[in-house]
Design an enzyme around this catalytic site. Structure first.
Site, PDB file in Angstrom:
ATOM      1  N   GLU A  25       3.735  -7.844   7.658  1.00  0.00           N
ATOM      2  CA  GLU A  25       2.500  -8.475   7.200  1.00  0.00           C
ATOM      3  C   GLU A  25       2.712  -9.518   6.112  1.00  0.00           C
ATOM      4  OE1 GLU A  25      -0.526  -5.563   6.318  1.00  0.00           O
ATOM      5  OE2 GLU A  25      -0.849  -5.247   8.458  1.00  0.00           O
ATOM      6  N   TYR A  54      -6.662  -3.268  12.866  1.00  0.00           N
ATOM      7  CA  TYR A  54      -7.603  -2.272  12.335  1.00  0.00           C
ATOM      8  C   TYR A  54      -9.038  -2.532  12.775  1.00  0.00           C
ATOM      9  CZ  TYR A  54      -3.703  -0.376   9.772  1.00  0.00           C
ATOM     10  OH  TYR A  54      -2.504   0.219   9.471  1.00  0.00           O
ATOM     11  N   ASP A  56       0.804  -1.222   0.000  1.00  0.00           N
ATOM     12  CA  ASP A  56       0.000   0.000   0.000  1.00  0.00           C
ATOM     13  C   ASP A  56       0.839   1.275   0.000  1.00  0.00           C
ATOM     14  OD1 ASP A  56      -2.400   1.492   0.213  1.00  0.00           O
ATOM     15  OD2 ASP A  56      -2.212   1.569   2.395  1.00  0.00           O
ATOM     16  N   GLU A  61       0.900  -0.861  14.076  1.00  0.00           N
ATOM     17  CA  GLU A  61      -0.027  -0.109  13.222  1.00  0.00           C
ATOM     18  C   GLU A  61      -1.405  -0.168  13.842  1.00  0.00           C
ATOM     19  OE1 GLU A  61      -0.328  -1.123   9.021  1.00  0.00           O
ATOM     20  OE2 GLU A  61       1.858  -1.284   8.857  1.00  0.00           O
TER      21      GLU A  61
HETATM   22  C1  GCB Z   1      -1.403  -2.310   6.631  1.00  0.00           C
HETATM   23  C2  GCB Z   1      -0.094  -2.163   5.958  1.00  0.00           C
HETATM   24  C3  GCB Z   1       0.182  -0.714   5.531  1.00  0.00           C
HETATM   25  C4  GCB Z   1      -1.093  -0.095   4.988  1.00  0.00           C
HETATM   26  C5  GCB Z   1      -2.148  -0.101   6.069  1.00  0.00           C
HETATM   27  C6  GCB Z   1      -3.459   0.508   5.584  1.00  0.00           C
HETATM   28  O1  GCB Z   1      -1.654  -3.251   7.324  1.00  0.00           O
HETATM   29  O2  GCB Z   1       0.992  -2.671   6.681  1.00  0.00           O
HETATM   30  O3  GCB Z   1       1.198  -0.724   4.575  1.00  0.00           O
HETATM   31  O4  GCB Z   1      -0.875   1.182   4.492  1.00  0.00           O
HETATM   32  O5  GCB Z   1      -2.390  -1.407   6.460  1.00  0.00           O
HETATM   33  O6  GCB Z   1      -3.668   1.706   5.773  1.00  0.00           O
HETATM   34  O7  GCB Z   1      -4.261  -0.209   5.009  1.00  0.00           O
END
Ligand code: GCB
Length: 603
Positions: free
Chosen positions: A416, A472, A163, A509
């Site tokens: 990841e 997330y 991403d 994250e």
């Molecule tokens: C993730 C990735 C990161 C993305 C992020 C997202 O898990 O490690 O590279 O930018 O999610 O914002 O989706």
């Protein structure tokens, strides 16, 4: 590998500036013995993509050329001259005056070559052919395809399996530095500190090219005063009343390494180093014997116009923004950052998780984890991807480059990857063994885990010193439902804590896309209110988990990605915009982080 610095015996020439540039259309062969047939200008260091403006250049996949003329001053002509690239993304073939000098693959690591034999008097021409192709053998991983257009011309395409935008070019400084014919090639510094006695035993290993009668190491304190001396290629020195390198309170000594012949110093190099102790113990992450709490970010090297190009102004600005917020650390997601940034972190006391460019090692992406729960779940990742060689190479190069940095406290072997799939352990075990064997400072290791890798499905946790989670809840799942997200967050963190009570756990994250300036009374997703509610919810759970040792959010700033229906001008999870303007949540996080001490939180 030493960073090029000027000393009494060394001169550094910086080739930054405007170079010639050309996309290779692969129709007419490029003759590197001749000047490039182009009048296109390109600034270095920077990505080419956003400077070029034209779509066919910005989105070009394949080969391209850079060219620059240079002259070597007469005074240097009897010295050993080394051409050095901070990085060349992702693969480079280097020619001087039309002759091939060196090739390097991997877009985030320095490489160099002696060029004396290729030089002429007067003007020399440096030509660099590059490729930005990524496939299943490279890191990062790209989905690569070739087609032909209506004129029969080959069209190459790289679809990023990650991403962020596939920026490319000469991203970091290109330099020529001189050394005497006998020279210091590398220095390994291993400080062992006795915290009680405030004493450090520092080992120095010096590698040389050519011959010296004697190697002398002098340790200088920050005032430039000599505090210890040692001699020999393998030596050690004791530092009494040692001043520690502490998070946000750095103290740097300098090792002045001299190579002597006939009692005269022929070469001298100065390497800064810090004395600090890093340990993982009883579910805590200790720095200098005290429990450290990570407060900070996943970042990107990403700015307007420069793309992924090294930018000292943004480096300094970003660290000042972090300091202003009470943050203390970041991860070099998702690739090694510039040497300039690593040196800055050393002097600012910023704690760094240093990551390889292993991102995209995943063939199947899914939030339905129920299918993973059978013991032998297997997707195509480890049978289709062929990245072991690149992975091994970059671990070697990264540790060689960053081994002496006090700021680096953890190596992140990948971001990841499909660690929940059969074959993952077999893939990762040798890489973790390699990193453990290579790092002279034995830093802890981690592998940053995607949501599908949970306490039930994760297959490689035995290899990790620290459990690093990208989560997330409340964004990609339970979107807009922070109540359920809170329950899920708590449930998962408790499960990790229970299963691995001896391992520290942290978030590397967590975040929510937020459009700067969008507000909502009801706190709907994408609003600045939602971003703040999201972080408040997470903070609450973090504070309940004893072994939870750090929060690095996603992302420090908005950043560019490939095109996608989930991305409007890139990823908006920044707590700062791409221009580094704060979103509303910066106030809340600053208040929280200033309350949490760097050391001694959750004892
Ligand atoms: C993730 C990735 C990161 C993305 C992020 C997202 O898990 O490690 O590279 O930018 O999610 O914002 O989706």
């Amino acid at each position: 590998m030493l960073y090029p610095v000027a000393t009494n015996s060394r001169v550094v020439m910086d080739l930054s500036g405007v170079w010639n540039f050309m996309i290779d259309d692969e129709v007419k062969e490029v003759d590197v013995t001749q000047p490039l047939p182009t009048s296109e200008s390109m600034a270095v260091p920077a990505s080419f993509n956003d400077q070029a403006v034209r779509q066919e250049v910005r989105e070009h996949s394949g080969f391209f050329y850079y060219e620059k003329e240079f002259t070597i001053a007469k005074a240097l002509q009897n010295e050993r001259l080394v051409l050095r690239f901070g990085s060349a993304t992702h693969e480079a073939w280097v020619y001087v005056n039309g002759e091939f000098v060196v090739h390097h693959k991997g877009g985030f690591m320095p490489f160099e070559a002696e060029i004396n034999d290729y030089l002429v008097q007067g003007t020399n021409r440096l030509t660099v052919k590059l490729s930005n192709i990524l496939d299943y053998t490279t890191l990062p991983v790209g989905n690569y395809s070739e087609t032909t257009d209506e004129n029969g011309k080959l069209v190459r395409k790289v679809d990023e399996n990650f991403d962020f935008f596939n920026y490319a070019g000469l991203h970091r400084p290109v330099k020529i530095y001189s050394t005497p014919k006998n020279y210091i090639e590398d220095i390994v510094i291993v400080p062992e500190v006795d915290l009680q006695k405030k004493q450090a035993n520092v080992q120095f290993t010096v590698q040389t090219g050519g011959v010296f009668d004697e190697i002398r190491v002098t340790v200088l304190d920050e005032a430039g005063k000599e505090v210890a001396q040692a001699t020999g290629t393998e030596s050690s020195a004791v530092l009494e009343n040692v001043k520690l390198w502490q998070p946000m309170n750095a103290y740097l000594y300098t090792a002045r390494v001299e190579g002597l012949n006939n009692r005269e110093v022929e070469d001298v190099y100065e390497e800064p180093f810090g004395v600090r102790k890093v340990e993982v113990k009883d579910g805590k992450f200790l720095i200098n014997g005290e429990a450290f709490y990570f407060k900070g970010f996943g970042k990107h090297e990403d700015t307007y116009a420069h793309g992924r190009g090294m930018d000292e102004v943004y480096n300094v600005l970003d660290i000042n923004l972090m300091k202003e917020m009470g943050a203390n650390s970041f991860r070099t997601s998702h690739y090694p950052y510039s040497e300039e940034m690593m040196r800055l972190c050393d002097r600012e006391g910023i704690v760094v998780i240093d990551e390889t460019p292993a991102v995209g090692l995943m063939a199947s992406f899914n939030f339905d984890v129920s299918m993973l729960e059978k013991e032998d779940f297997e997707d195509d990742t480890w049978s289709t991807m062929n990245t072991s060689e690149a992975h091994e190479q970059v671990i070697r190069e990264l540790i060689k480059r960053d081994k002496n940095h006090p700021s680096v406290v953890i190596w992140s072997i990948a971001n990841e990857s499909a660690t929940y799939s059969k074959g993952a352990y077999e893939y990762f075990e040798p890489l973790f063994n390699l990193a453990r064997e290579l790092d002279p400072q034995n830093r802890p290791l981690t592998n940053v885990l995607i949501m599908m890798a949970n306490p039930k499905t994760e297959k490689c946790a035995d290899l990790y010193d620290v459990i690093a989670l990208n989560r997330y809840y409340g964004w990609y799942i339970q979107h807009g439902d922070l109540e359920t997200a809170e329950e899920e967050t708590r449930k998962e963190l408790q499960a990790w804590q229970e299963k691995y009570p001896e391992k520290p756990i942290m978030y590397t994250e967590y975040g929510a896309d937020t459009v700067a300036g969008m507000h909502s009374m009801s706190g709907e997703p994408f609003s600045e209110e939602y971003q703040e509610d999201y972080y408040r919810m997470n903070s609450k759970v973090f504070d309940e988990i004893p072994n939870f040792v750090g929060e690095q959010l996603w992302n420090f700033a908005d950043f560019q990605t490939k095109f996608g229906i989930m991305r409007v001008q890139g990823n908006k999870k920044g707590i700062f915009t791409r221009a580094r303007e704060p979103k509303m949540v910066v106030r809340y996080l600053s208040e929280r982080w200033k309350e949490i001490p760097n050391l001694g939180y959750k004892k």
